[in-house]
Design an enzyme around this catalytic site. Structure first.
Site, short mmCIF file in Angstrom:
data_model
loop_
_atom_site.label_atom_id
_atom_site.label_comp_id
_atom_site.label_asym_id
_atom_site.label_seq_id
_atom_site.Cartn_x
_atom_site.Cartn_y
_atom_site.Cartn_z
CB CYS A 132 -0.94 -0.02 1.21
SG CYS A 132 -1.86 1.51 1.47
CB CYS A 142 0.05 2.03 4.02
SG CYS A 142 -1.63 1.43 3.81
#
Length: 296
Positions: free
Chosen positions: A34, A37
């Site tokens: 991600c 993230c």
């Protein structure tokens, strides 16, 4: 529940739920693949480190390795960031993508929850000592008050109440220059604290208010309507710590000519209010008198 799921739940309880009984846990649901993230992670880590003394801790949950946990929290997209306290989710922090946004949200949460922290414990230890110093100051024992504030300052040099109290103790001893210096180099967050603003107003008043040996003669001159003499009289009354007389003099000046010398009397009165403390009952009473003059 599979053995792996059971193990994940036990780990979550041990590493996140149990610490949340006393700390505010930032729970970051993330994954290695991600990109957002990874961008958010340094922000969360920095803020958590900065807020550690306030009782904030960061816990990261890899959704790939903890699918059952992610499902229990209905994590549908990542990054998802929650705040947890005493085993309950108390806020969704997912929209806070910048340091400033995250700090604002955490400050709001911390004001509402009894999170245990180093700062709170230190504050509880300092409170009785600060109260003792303030009592000494109220009783007119500036020397002992200054000594206590100096001792507290060794433990908490940047505490607003300590910095302000020390400056007011120096003022009580007639050491106006030292009081000004004591308030000059404080950190920005401390310098803007209400206690410090109050002390700064008191220093400013002390610099303006010159002790006068013969107040009665000046009062006689002021009684003739001489506004300069009345203004000087108010300064002398403040220097003599007679705030009632000073307020009465200034209020009378405002009632007669509120625009005199560009509103100097009102400005001095407001500064006196700030020095005494805007929440003080005496200030509230004087404000009512001022309002009656200005709007009556």
């Amino acid at each position: 529940m599979t053995p792996q799921e059971k193990e994940a739940v036990e780990g979550f309880r041990r590493d996140i739920v149990e610490p949340s009984m006393t700390s505010l846990m930032i729970v970051d649901f993330w994954a290695e693949w991600c990109g957002p993230c990874k961008a958010l992670s340094p922000v969360l880590e920095k803020v958590a480190e900065d807020y550690a003394a306030k009782g904030v801790r960061l816990a990261k949950v890899d959704v790939d390795a903890n699918k059952f946990i992610a499902a229990q929290f209905q994590v549908r997209s990542i990054p998802t960031v929650y705040a947890m306290f005493q085993g309950q989710l108390v806020a969704d922090l997912s929209q806070a993508r910048t340091e400033a946004q995250l700090r604002t949200m955490l400050d709001q949460i911390l004001k509402q929850l009894p999170v245990q922290s180093e700062e709170a414990a230190a504050e509880a230890e300092l409170e009785p000592l600060i109260a003792m110093a303030e009592q000494l100051l109220a009783e007119g024992d500036g020397e002992r008050a200054l000594s206590v504030f100096d001792q507290i300052g060794e433990m908490a040099p940047a505490h607003p109440a300590v910095a302000a109290g020390r400056a007011r103790a120096l003022l009580a001893l007639g050491r106006t220059g030292e009081a000004e210096i004591a308030l000059a180099d404080l950190p920005d967050d401390v310098a803007k604290a209400p206690e410090v603003e109050r002390a700064r107003a008191a220093v400013s008043l002390a610099q303006e208010a010159t002790p006068i040996e013969d107040l009665s003669s000046l009062a006689a001159q002021a009684a003739t309507g001489d506004m300069d003499a009345r203004y000087e009289l108010a300064g002398g009354q403040m220097a003599a710590n007679d705030r009632d007389a000073a307020a009465e003099t200034l209020l009378a000046m405002i009632a007669e000519d509120r625009e005199w010398n560009e509103g100097a009397a009102r400005q001095r009165l407001l500064k006196l209010f700030e020095a005494v403390g805007l929440e003080d009952p005496w200030v509230s009473a004087q404000r009512r008198k001022l309002s009656a003059i200005l709007f009556g």
